[in-house]
Scaffold this active site. Structure first.
Site, PDB file in Angstrom:
ATOM      1  N   PHE A   1     -65.322  38.147 -24.259  1.00 59.37           N
ATOM      2  CA  PHE A   1     -66.361  38.940 -23.596  1.00 59.37           C
ATOM      3  C   PHE A   1     -66.938  38.218 -22.394  1.00 59.37           C
ATOM      4  O   PHE A   1     -67.282  37.032 -22.479  1.00 59.37           O
ATOM      5  CB  PHE A   1     -67.546  39.175 -24.552  1.00 59.37           C
ATOM      6  CG  PHE A   1     -67.268  40.097 -25.700  1.00 59.37           C
ATOM      7  CD1 PHE A   1     -67.490  41.461 -25.591  1.00 59.37           C
ATOM      8  CD2 PHE A   1     -66.810  39.589 -26.914  1.00 59.37           C
ATOM      9  CE1 PHE A   1     -67.257  42.308 -26.663  1.00 59.37           C
ATOM     10  CE2 PHE A   1     -66.582  40.425 -27.995  1.00 59.37           C
ATOM     11  CZ  PHE A   1     -66.809  41.793 -27.872  1.00 59.37           C
ATOM     12  N   ASP A   2     -67.104  38.943 -21.296  1.00 65.52           N
ATOM     13  CA  ASP A   2     -67.992  38.478 -20.243  1.00 65.52           C
ATOM     14  C   ASP A   2     -69.408  38.613 -20.821  1.00 65.52           C
ATOM     15  O   ASP A   2     -69.600  39.281 -21.843  1.00 65.52           O
ATOM     16  CB  ASP A   2     -67.804  39.368 -19.006  1.00 65.52           C
ATOM     17  CG  ASP A   2     -68.811  39.037 -17.926  1.00 65.52           C
ATOM     18  OD1 ASP A   2     -68.912  37.852 -17.553  1.00 65.52           O
ATOM     19  OD2 ASP A   2     -69.506  39.960 -17.458  1.00 65.52           O
ATOM     20  N   PHE A   3     -70.401  38.033 -20.169  1.00 70.65           N
ATOM     21  CA  PHE A   3     -71.752  38.114 -20.733  1.00 70.65           C
ATOM     22  C   PHE A   3     -72.669  39.017 -19.905  1.00 70.65           C
ATOM     23  O   PHE A   3     -73.011  40.115 -20.308  1.00 70.65           O
ATOM     24  CB  PHE A   3     -72.347  36.713 -20.890  1.00 70.65           C
ATOM     25  CG  PHE A   3     -73.660  36.729 -21.606  1.00 70.65           C
ATOM     26  CD1 PHE A   3     -73.724  37.111 -22.931  1.00 70.65           C
ATOM     27  CD2 PHE A   3     -74.846  36.392 -20.956  1.00 70.65           C
ATOM     28  CE1 PHE A   3     -74.936  37.173 -23.611  1.00 70.65           C
ATOM     29  CE2 PHE A   3     -76.066  36.440 -21.621  1.00 70.65           C
ATOM     30  CZ  PHE A   3     -76.116  36.830 -22.952  1.00 70.65           C
TER      31      PHE A   3
END
Length: 218
Positions: free
Chosen positions: A11-13
């Site tokens: 996941f990107d944040f």
């Protein structure tokens, strides 16, 4: 050729799990208005979401990258908790995915200390097995280095992984690393913008991941 089941989620944040868009825009405008009055507006700041601070400030003023980055980080810390918001269903879905035994990592162009703070605010600090931030790599996304590092630490393979993000860097980084990619329709730059980078999937809601990973969970 059989397509491997997705059992690993990268996941990107910012803008993917936590809505930090307003925080980022206000921080950039605060820094830039001081040094370059009237030169940048909200529309410009929207384009600074995604790349690392160094990449952005290098394009704006190569001689002042360190100074502008330090000022950005200081203002960002002050405004952080007041301006961030959770996206609908994120914490709950992350917990369900974790409970189903999926391998999960954060792969972000943000420093790990700030990501940890955000995860704490969301109450999901214990969900991720691995966290790869800007301070862990030489080359941030779209370079494949952070994704490969996360996969290595998770003990996962590229053909079982999915990179999820709200920006071109996430989709391009995923493709460069050889993993499948998913854009998020709630991206600040819009679903259409993201679709232009041809992700394999487009999530309308975070819970779509439960459907995408159900084969691996069986």
């Amino acid at each position: 050729m059989t397509v491997k089941k997705i059992n690993t989620l990268l996941f990107d944040f910012d803008g993917t799990l936590l809505d930090t868009n307003e925080l980022i825009i206000q921080t950039f405008l605060s820094v830039l208005d001081e040094h370059y009055p009237g030169r940048f507006d909200r529309e410009d700041a929207l384009h600074f979401i995604g790349p690392s601070l160094e990449q952005t400030f290098m394009a704006i003023d190569p001689d002042r990258v360190e100074e502008l980055t330090a000022q950005y980080r200081s203002i960002n810390r002050t405004l952080h908790d007041e301006l961030v918001e959770e996206y609908d269903g994120v914490a709950e879905t992350l917990r369900l995915l974790k409970a189903q035994g999926l391998k999960m990592a954060i792969v972000s162009t943000k420093r790990s200390e700030t990501i940890r703070h955000g995860l704490q605010l969301m109450g999901v600090s214990d969900v991720f097995d691995v966290l790869v931030g800007l301070d862990h790599v030489t080359n941030p996304k779209p370079d494949p280095e952070p994704l490969h590092l996360a996969l290595e630490q998770l003990g996962a393979s590229v053909d079982e992984a999915l990179m999820i993000g709200d920006n071109s860097h996430d989709i391009e980084g995923g493709k460069n690393a050889g993993v499948r990619t998913a854009g998020v329709a709630w991206a600040a730059k819009g679903e259409e913008f993201l679709a232009g980078f041809n992700p394999d999937y487009m999530l309308q809601h975070i819970s779509d991941l439960l459907e995408l990973t159900k084969e691996a969970v069986k």
